[in-house]
Design a protein around this motif. Structure first.
Motif, PDB file in Angstrom:
ATOM      1  N   PRO A  80       1.314  -1.330   0.421  1.00 29.97           N
ATOM      2  CA  PRO A  80       0.068  -0.519  -0.430  1.00 29.97           C
ATOM      3  C   PRO A  80       0.836   1.115   0.157  1.00 29.97           C
ATOM      4  O   PRO A  80      -0.229   2.041  -0.279  1.00 29.97           O
ATOM      5  CB  PRO A  80      -0.956   0.047   1.465  1.00 29.97           C
ATOM      6  CG  PRO A  80      -0.733  -0.912   1.861  1.00 29.97           C
ATOM      7  CD  PRO A  80       0.493  -1.537   1.334  1.00 29.97           C
ATOM      8  N   LYS A  84      -0.655   2.622  -5.309  1.00 31.02           N
ATOM      9  CA  LYS A  84      -2.209   3.685  -4.776  1.00 31.02           C
ATOM     10  C   LYS A  84      -3.100   2.463  -4.571  1.00 31.02           C
ATOM     11  O   LYS A  84      -4.474   2.746  -4.042  1.00 31.02           O
ATOM     12  CB  LYS A  84      -3.162   4.333  -5.832  1.00 31.02           C
ATOM     13  CG  LYS A  84      -2.864   4.133  -6.960  1.00 31.02           C
ATOM     14  CD  LYS A  84      -3.534   4.588  -8.262  1.00 31.02           C
ATOM     15  CE  LYS A  84      -4.363   3.666  -9.195  1.00 31.02           C
ATOM     16  NZ  LYS A  84      -4.492   4.235  -9.891  1.00 31.02           N
ATOM     17  N   THR A  86      -5.115  -0.135  -2.034  1.00 28.30           N
ATOM     18  CA  THR A  86      -5.554   0.130  -0.254  1.00 28.30           C
ATOM     19  C   THR A  86      -4.820  -1.367  -0.067  1.00 28.30           C
ATOM     20  O   THR A  86      -4.603  -2.276  -0.640  1.00 28.30           O
ATOM     21  CB  THR A  86      -7.091  -0.148  -0.259  1.00 28.30           C
ATOM     22  OG1 THR A  86      -7.571  -1.487  -0.876  1.00 28.30           O
ATOM     23  CG2 THR A  86      -7.730   1.515  -1.009  1.00 28.30           C
ATOM     24  N   CYS A 178     -13.429   4.438  -8.342  1.00 21.83           N
ATOM     25  CA  CYS A 178     -12.036   4.176  -8.045  1.00 21.83           C
ATOM     26  C   CYS A 178     -10.710   4.637  -9.012  1.00 21.83           C
ATOM     27  O   CYS A 178     -10.735   4.686  -9.825  1.00 21.83           O
ATOM     28  CB  CYS A 178     -12.964   2.849  -7.617  1.00 21.83           C
ATOM     29  SG  CYS A 178     -12.484   2.109  -7.496  1.00 21.83           S
ATOM     30  N   GLN A 180      -8.784   1.689  -7.978  1.00 17.76           N
ATOM     31  CA  GLN A 180      -8.691   0.679  -7.300  1.00 17.76           C
ATOM     32  C   GLN A 180      -8.426   0.030  -8.742  1.00 17.76           C
ATOM     33  O   GLN A 180      -8.993   0.000  -9.770  1.00 17.76           O
ATOM     34  CB  GLN A 180      -9.217  -0.173  -6.537  1.00 17.76           C
ATOM     35  CG  GLN A 180      -8.849   1.052  -5.063  1.00 17.76           C
ATOM     36  CD  GLN A 180      -7.239   0.815  -4.669  1.00 17.76           C
ATOM     37  OE1 GLN A 180      -6.972  -0.227  -3.919  1.00 17.76           O
ATOM     38  NE2 GLN A 180      -7.063   2.316  -4.084  1.00 17.76           N
ATOM     39  N   HIS A 187     -14.463  -0.181  -0.533  1.00 20.25           N
ATOM     40  CA  HIS A 187     -12.940  -0.094  -0.283  1.00 20.25           C
ATOM     41  C   HIS A 187     -13.092   0.531   0.329  1.00 20.25           C
ATOM     42  O   HIS A 187     -13.813   1.957   1.157  1.00 20.25           O
ATOM     43  CB  HIS A 187     -12.956   0.067  -1.801  1.00 20.25           C
ATOM     44  CG  HIS A 187     -11.956  -0.270  -2.840  1.00 20.25           C
ATOM     45  ND1 HIS A 187     -11.380  -1.613  -3.338  1.00 20.25           N
ATOM     46  CD2 HIS A 187     -12.607   0.133  -4.384  1.00 20.25           C
ATOM     47  CE1 HIS A 187     -11.384  -2.598  -4.146  1.00 20.25           C
ATOM     48  NE2 HIS A 187     -12.130  -1.289  -4.624  1.00 20.25           N
ATOM     49  N   SER A 188     -12.058   0.450   1.206  1.00 17.32           N
ATOM     50  CA  SER A 188     -11.495   1.735   2.678  1.00 17.32           C
ATOM     51  C   SER A 188     -11.386   2.828   2.524  1.00 17.32           C
ATOM     52  O   SER A 188     -11.630   4.064   3.406  1.00 17.32           O
ATOM     53  CB  SER A 188     -10.326   0.742   3.180  1.00 17.32           C
ATOM     54  OG  SER A 188      -9.449   1.510   2.503  1.00 17.32           O
ATOM     55  N   ASN A 189     -10.798   3.238   0.369  1.00 16.92           N
ATOM     56  CA  ASN A 189     -11.137   4.801   0.802  1.00 16.92           C
ATOM     57  C   ASN A 189     -11.939   5.365  -0.571  1.00 16.92           C
ATOM     58  O   ASN A 189     -11.954   6.208  -0.753  1.00 16.92           O
ATOM     59  CB  ASN A 189      -9.556   4.852   0.137  1.00 16.92           C
ATOM     60  CG  ASN A 189      -9.396   4.290  -1.313  1.00 16.92           C
ATOM     61  OD1 ASN A 189     -10.588   3.165  -1.408  1.00 16.92           O
ATOM     62  ND2 ASN A 189      -8.864   4.589  -2.050  1.00 16.92           N
TER      63      ASN A 189
END
Ligand SMILES: *[C@@H]1O[C@H](CO)[C@@H](O)[C@H](O)[C@H]1NC(C)=O
Ligand SMILES: *[C@@H]1O[C@H](CO)[C@@H](O)[C@H](O)[C@H]1NC(C)=O
Length: 232
Positions: A80, A84, A86, A178, A180, A187-189
Motif C-alpha cells: 500500500p 495506490k 488500498t 475508483c 483501484q 473500498h476503505s478509501n
C-alpha cells in the motif's frame, strides 16, 4: 478486467533488501524487517534497473526458502505504501497470487536467465531475451492420406463462457470511478458520495454484477438448447 500485479511484483523486487539482512535471526523480527523494507522501498523506486530487479528476485527467493510468510508479510506491508492500492486490495492480491508466484520463483533458474525474463515480462525492466534458433522434431510425420471425418449433420448447441468476470462483491450504488484495480466495491478509501454510482446492471469499469450474470444465464435457454457448456 485484468488486475495488474506490477505493484506486487515491484514490492517483490523491493523485498530483495531483506536479502541484505545480516542473519536469519534478524528476519524473525518483523518490525525490524518492515522498517528496513520501508527504508529501501524509496531507494529501490529511484534505482530500478535490470540488475537491481534480478538481484531483487534472487533475494526474495533466498528469503522465501527460509520462510515464505516472511516475504508475504513484508509484501503486504509495503504494497500500500508503494502503490495506490488500498491495504485490503494489496492483502487480497498477495494472499491469492503470492504463494503461487513464490512457488514459481523457487523453481526458477534465476541466474541462467529466468530472472531477466521475469523482469522483462512483469516490469519491462530488462531487455527482451533473444530468440534462440533450433530445430523442432515432430513425434511422427504427417499422415500421407489423411481423410477428414464425415459430418453426421447433427448439430448441437454448446455454451462457451469465456473470461467470466462476475463479481459477487459488486455493490450497486458504490463508487464506479475508483482508483483501484476493481471498482464498484466498497473500498476503505471510497468517498461517502460516489463520483459515479455503480448501476444495478453494471459499469464499464467493473466486473459484472451477479444480477447481470444470472439474467444472462436465464436468457440462454431462450436462444439455444445447450447440450453442454464450457467455462474458459
Ligand atoms: C514462518 O513465519 C511465520 C510468521 O512469522 C511463523 O508463524 C511460522 O512458524 C514460520 N514457519 C517456519 C517453518 O519457520
Ligand atoms: C429447443 O428444442 C426444442 C425441441 O426440439 C424446440 O422446440 C425449441 O425451439 C428449441 N429452442 C431453441 C431456443 O432453439
Amino acid at each position: 478486467m485484468r488486475i495488474s500485479f506490477a505493484p506486487v511484483i515491484l514490492t517483490l523486487a523491493v523485498a530483495s533488501s531483506v536479502y541484505a539482512a545480516p542473519a536469519p535471526a534478524h528476519l524473525a523480527k518483523r518490525g525490524w524487517v518492515a522498517d528496513k523494507l520501508k527504508e529501501l522501498v524509496e531507494n529501490a523506486l529511484n534505482t530500478l534497473e535490470c540488475g537491481a530487479c534480478t538481484a531483487a528476485l534472487v533475494g526474495v527467493k533466498d528469503v522465501a526458502w527460509l520462510n515464505k510468510n516472511w516475504v508475504l508479510d513484508a509484501l503486504a506491508e509495503i504494497c500500500p505504501k508503494v502503490s495506490k492500492l488500498t491495504p485490503e486490495v494489496c492483502t487480497g492480491a498477495i494472499k491469492l497470487e503470492g504463494p503461487a508466484l513464490l512457488d514459481a520463483l523457487l523453481k526458477a533458474d534465476l541466474l541462467s536467465g529466468d530472472a531477466k525474463f521475469i523482469c522483462y515480462q512483469v516490469a519491462g525492466i530488462c531487455a527482451p531475451p533473444s530468440i534462440a534458433s533450433g530445430t523442432l522434431t515432430f513425434p511422427k510425420p504427417k499422415p500421407a492420406n489423411a481423410v477428414a471425418p464425415v459430418s453426421s449433420g447433427n448439430l448441437i448447441d454448446v455454451l462457451h463462457l469465456s473470461d467470466w468476470h462476475v463479481d459477487a462483491g459488486y455493490i450497486p450504488g458504490s463508487e464506479a470511478e475508483c482508483d483501484q484495480p476493481l471498482c464498484c466495491r466498497k473500498h476503505s478509501n471510497s468517498p461517502a458520495v460516489p463520483k459515479r454510482k455503480a448501476s444495478t446492471w453494471g459499469d464499464y469499469k467493473c466486473d459484472v454484477p451477479l444480477k447481470l450474470g444470472q439474467n444472462m444465464m436465464s436468457y440462454v435457454p431462450t436462444v439455444a438448447n445447450v447440450s453442454f457448456g464450457i467455462l474458459t
